[in-house]
Design a protein around this motif. Structure first.
Motif, PDB file in Angstrom:
ATOM      1  N   PHE A 114       0.828  -1.209   0.000  1.00 54.47           N
ATOM      2  CA  PHE A 114       0.000   0.000   0.000  1.00 54.47           C
ATOM      3  C   PHE A 114       0.865   1.263   0.000  1.00 54.47           C
ATOM      4  O   PHE A 114       0.535   2.254  -0.663  1.00 54.47           O
ATOM      5  CB  PHE A 114      -0.937  -0.002   1.212  1.00 54.47           C
ATOM      6  N   THR A 115       1.971   1.238   0.736  1.00 50.82           N
ATOM      7  CA  THR A 115       2.859   2.397   0.785  1.00 50.82           C
ATOM      8  C   THR A 115       3.442   2.683  -0.590  1.00 50.82           C
ATOM      9  O   THR A 115       3.430   3.830  -1.070  1.00 50.82           O
ATOM     10  CB  THR A 115       3.991   2.162   1.799  1.00 50.82           C
ATOM     11  N   TRP A 116       3.962   1.662  -1.248  1.00 51.53           N
ATOM     12  CA  TRP A 116       4.577   1.853  -2.571  1.00 51.53           C
ATOM     13  C   TRP A 116       3.542   2.327  -3.595  1.00 51.53           C
ATOM     14  O   TRP A 116       3.828   3.203  -4.406  1.00 51.53           O
ATOM     15  CB  TRP A 116       5.227   0.555  -3.038  1.00 51.53           C
ATOM     16  N   MET A 117       2.358   1.732  -3.560  1.00 50.11           N
ATOM     17  CA  MET A 117       1.316   2.126  -4.494  1.00 50.11           C
ATOM     18  C   MET A 117       0.951   3.601  -4.293  1.00 50.11           C
ATOM     19  O   MET A 117       0.763   4.353  -5.269  1.00 50.11           O
ATOM     20  CB  MET A 117       0.076   1.247  -4.314  1.00 50.11           C
ATOM     21  N   SER A 118       0.855   4.029  -3.042  1.00 51.25           N
ATOM     22  CA  SER A 118       0.471   5.413  -2.747  1.00 51.25           C
ATOM     23  C   SER A 118       1.550   6.397  -3.170  1.00 51.25           C
ATOM     24  O   SER A 118       1.239   7.521  -3.595  1.00 51.25           O
ATOM     25  CB  SER A 118       0.172   5.563  -1.254  1.00 51.25           C
ATOM     26  N   ILE A 119       2.818   6.011  -3.037  1.00 50.90           N
ATOM     27  CA  ILE A 119       3.905   6.887  -3.482  1.00 50.90           C
ATOM     28  C   ILE A 119       3.782   7.150  -4.983  1.00 50.90           C
ATOM     29  O   ILE A 119       3.870   8.297  -5.447  1.00 50.90           O
ATOM     30  CB  ILE A 119       5.269   6.267  -3.144  1.00 50.90           C
ATOM     31  N   CYS A 120       3.580   6.094  -5.755  1.00 52.59           N
ATOM     32  CA  CYS A 120       3.449   6.243  -7.211  1.00 52.59           C
ATOM     33  C   CYS A 120       2.187   7.025  -7.568  1.00 52.59           C
ATOM     34  O   CYS A 120       2.200   7.857  -8.485  1.00 52.59           O
ATOM     35  CB  CYS A 120       3.427   4.865  -7.878  1.00 52.59           C
ATOM     36  N   TRP A 121       1.118   6.763  -6.859  1.00 54.26           N
ATOM     37  CA  TRP A 121      -0.141   7.464  -7.100  1.00 54.26           C
ATOM     38  C   TRP A 121       0.021   8.952  -6.808  1.00 54.26           C
ATOM     39  O   TRP A 121      -0.416   9.812  -7.592  1.00 54.26           O
ATOM     40  CB  TRP A 121      -1.239   6.846  -6.230  1.00 54.26           C
ATOM     41  N   ALA A 122       0.657   9.275  -5.686  1.00 51.93           N
ATOM     42  CA  ALA A 122       0.893  10.680  -5.338  1.00 51.93           C
ATOM     43  C   ALA A 122       1.779  11.351  -6.389  1.00 51.93           C
ATOM     44  O   ALA A 122       1.575  12.529  -6.733  1.00 51.93           O
ATOM     45  CB  ALA A 122       1.532  10.785  -3.952  1.00 51.93           C
ATOM     46  N   HIS A 123       2.749  10.620  -6.903  1.00 54.11           N
ATOM     47  CA  HIS A 123       3.631  11.180  -7.933  1.00 54.11           C
ATOM     48  C   HIS A 123       2.852  11.486  -9.207  1.00 54.11           C
ATOM     49  O   HIS A 123       3.056  12.530  -9.848  1.00 54.11           O
ATOM     50  CB  HIS A 123       4.774  10.213  -8.229  1.00 54.11           C
TER      51      HIS A 123
END
Length: 614
Positions: A467-476
């Motif tokens: 979830f953390t990695w997915m959110s980082i990419c999504w925020a980017h």
């Protein structure tokens, strides 16, 4: 006259009322006690600090308040990125993956996770260089996606590390019983907890120096194993010399390259994610780096080498030496109790009163098994020491990751306010204390129900990294769109992700696929009948994230916005996302023009290398 003026200046500078004079005269113990007092308020934008308003239209860092100290040097950042996450996931957890999926699934799964993670860290580097804010993962989600999602991501990441610490303390205590079998495990838990306390109460510099040393040991161990693995595979081990046995790629044909088919392949990804977990910690370190614009790009690019060398090469060699049906591997369907060789294993505790948490049994390390297969007598003990160092490193990182995240959330109104306290040394004091207190859960290992408790603790942290990695990419992705919509160009960015939005799309899509693969494994576990307990043991983090998200939405009474005619973006509108508050003010036009001109003059192959590797 000039001499008199100088004398007056000196007198004023070192007068009794001067803080510097007091600092020099006070004894060390007094200065150390004073360091726990609140830091004075700053008078400028602060990393990760803003005052929450009545609405959630501006969940942005800014405001005024004490900040974390920027004392991490370039070498600290490099080592945090280069070796910070090399731990039990690689040294021990990879054994379970090998047993469940076979060497081909192990290799392919880690390569896929590696390519995805490279893009995650690149996206994080782009955001962190421009907005080096404490607790960056949740703050970026709150800022560019939705405050409720940021709240869920913050607690998701904090819980991940809060439960990891007691697991790692127990694993360290069990590992050391290889050398001392008579001392109770609770004694060693106390010893290792005190070491973690000692490191973290010396502030971020203590964490940086400790990780520098830990990472150096792990890097040397992995490099040594690569050389040793090649020697063993070509028949250079003592046992192979006696039998004239050349291993080559025999394990890929007997017992085979794959195990348990597609189900076994799906089982690779969560363990691989756990092994890579912690790489994103470099984003948290941005807020405490001396020069994030210089150190973070180099550190994020180093991930390429870590993925290529430390994971792919070592796991290829492990798969060539250790068959997936070896009885000592975690997840093997063979009866380990009947394995006569198990007594030879490193970290095999005798007469112990407690078992290591699932996935932390050094007996099952494929690295140790490979050394035993070669018939080398001394190295298992040495490598057991490396595993101990790795466990301590992960425990140390657990306190750092959870405390910085909780502190940032407290200062944004998403966690109890007292957790936002920062002392004069820049330590988030109460957040650190909370993490260390929860480390005391390790003493549960002394009880009869320890397996059940540790199983649920592992379940909480199981999918957190995904979830953390997915959110980082999504925020980017959201940041890039807002950046374009609001009239900015890519030339204004001090650091750009190597593959841009394409890389972040790959990160989002692949993490969603991992969640689907793990759901498949949860409803159809390998070698057992599916139950509600087994499902939540494998998928508990997902409903936890959903509960946090819904809780914040209901608490703040904000709409559950989705993309539609009135709001095509869903969540925040990209036209209204604040791209100014908290952004580093740099003389970028001159600096970047000079750097890019030098980069353009390099040969093509060096430009490519520099873009990806440093």
């Amino acid at each position: 006259m000039a001499a008199m003026e100088m004398s007056e200046v000196k007198k004023e500078k070192f007068s009794d009322d001067s803080p510097k004079y007091d600092h020099v005269k006070k004894p060390f113990w007094r200065r150390y006690i004073d360091s726990f007092k609140p830091m004075e308020e700053s008078h400028g934008p602060v990393s990760g600090n803003y005052k929450p308003g009545d609405s959630e239209k501006e969940p942005l860092p800014g405001g005024h308040g004490p900040e974390l100290k920027r004392t991490l040097k370039n070498r600290h950042i490099q080592m945090i990125a280069f070796g910070g996450a090399i731990g039990t996931g690689l040294f021990i957890g990879s054994g379970g993956v090998l047993a469940n999926g076979g060497p081909a699934s192990l290799l392919i799964g880690f390569i896929l996770i590696g390519t995805m993670l490279f893009n995650v860290v690149m996206a994080l580097g782009e955001l962190a260089v421009l907005y080096p804010i404490a607790g960056s993962f949740s703050i970026y989600s709150s800022r560019f996606i939705d405050p409720a999602w940021g709240f869920a991501m913050g607690w998701n990441y904090a819980l991940q590390w809060l439960v990891v610490l007691p697991l790692e303390l127990t694993a360290a205590a069990i590992t050391i019983k290889y050398w001392t079998k008579d001392i109770d495990v609770g004694v060693w838990i106390t010893v290792f907890l005190l070491i973690v306390i000692f490191i973290n109460f010396f502030g971020v510099k203590g964490y940086g120096e400790a990780e520098f040393v830990f990472s150096m040991i792990k890097i040397l161990a992995v490099c040594g194993f690569i050389v040793l693995g090649i020697v063993i595979d070509v028949g250079g081990g003592p046992a192979q010399r006696e039998t004239h046995e050349y291993l080559g790629a025999k394990t890929w044909s007997n017992p085979g390259a794959f195990n348990n088919g597609f189900q076994g392949f799906c089982a690779v990804f969560v363990t691989a994610a756990f092994a890579f977990g912690g790489t994103e910690m470099v984003g948290l370190a941005a807020a405490e780096s001396e020069n994030p614009r210089k150190s973070l790009p180099k550190a994020t690019k180093q991930v390429f080498w870590r993925i290529s060398i430390f994971y792919i090469v070592t796991l290829l060699l492990v798969g060539l030496i250790v068959p997936y049906n070896h009885p000592r591997l975690l997840g093997s369907h063979f009866d380990q109790a009947n394995n006569a060789d198990s007594d030879k294993s490193a970290a095999a505790p005798q007469n112990k009163t407690v078992e290591a948490p699932s996935g932390h049994d050094a007996t099952a390390s494929p690295f140790v098994i490979a050394i035993d297969i070669a018939g080398i007598k001394i190295l298992p003990s040495i490598f057991n020491g490396v595993i101990l160092v790795s466990v301590m490193s992960v425990g140390n990182s657990a306190v750092y990751g959870s405390s910085r995240t909780l502190c940032a959330m407290a200062r944004t109104g998403q966690a109890p306010r007292f957790l936002g306290y920062i002392d004069r040394e820049g330590r988030p004091l109460f957040a650190i204390i909370l993490a260390l207190v929860l480390g005391g859960l390790a003493y549960i290992s002394e009880s009869a129900s320890s397996d059940l408790v540790f199983g649920w603790l592992l379940a909480i942290s199981g999918l957190s990294t995904i979830f953390t990695w997915m959110s980082i990419c999504w925020a980017h992705l959201r940041f890039r769109r807002a950046w374009r919509v609001q009239g900015h160009t890519l030339d204004e960015l001090p650091f750009r992700a190597a593959f841009g939005v394409i890389g972040s799309w790959w990160g989002v899509i692949f993490n969603v696929l991992i969640l689907l693969a793990q759901f498949y494994v949860a409803v159809k576990p390998i070698g057992e009948t599916a139950t509600a307990e087994s499902f939540f043991n494998a998928y508990l983090a997902a409903p936890i994230v959903l509960v946090f998200y819904i809780f914040w939405k209901l608490l703040k009474k904000t709409p559950f916005m989705v993309a539609g005619k009135g709001n095509p973006d869903g969540f925040f509108k990209t036209e209204t996302i604040d791209l100014v508050t908290g952004r580093r003010e740099l003389d970028l036009d001159r600096i970047l023009a000079k750097e890019r001109a030098a980069h353009a003059n390099l040969p093509a192959w060096r430009r490519f290398y520099h873009s990806l590797c440093g």
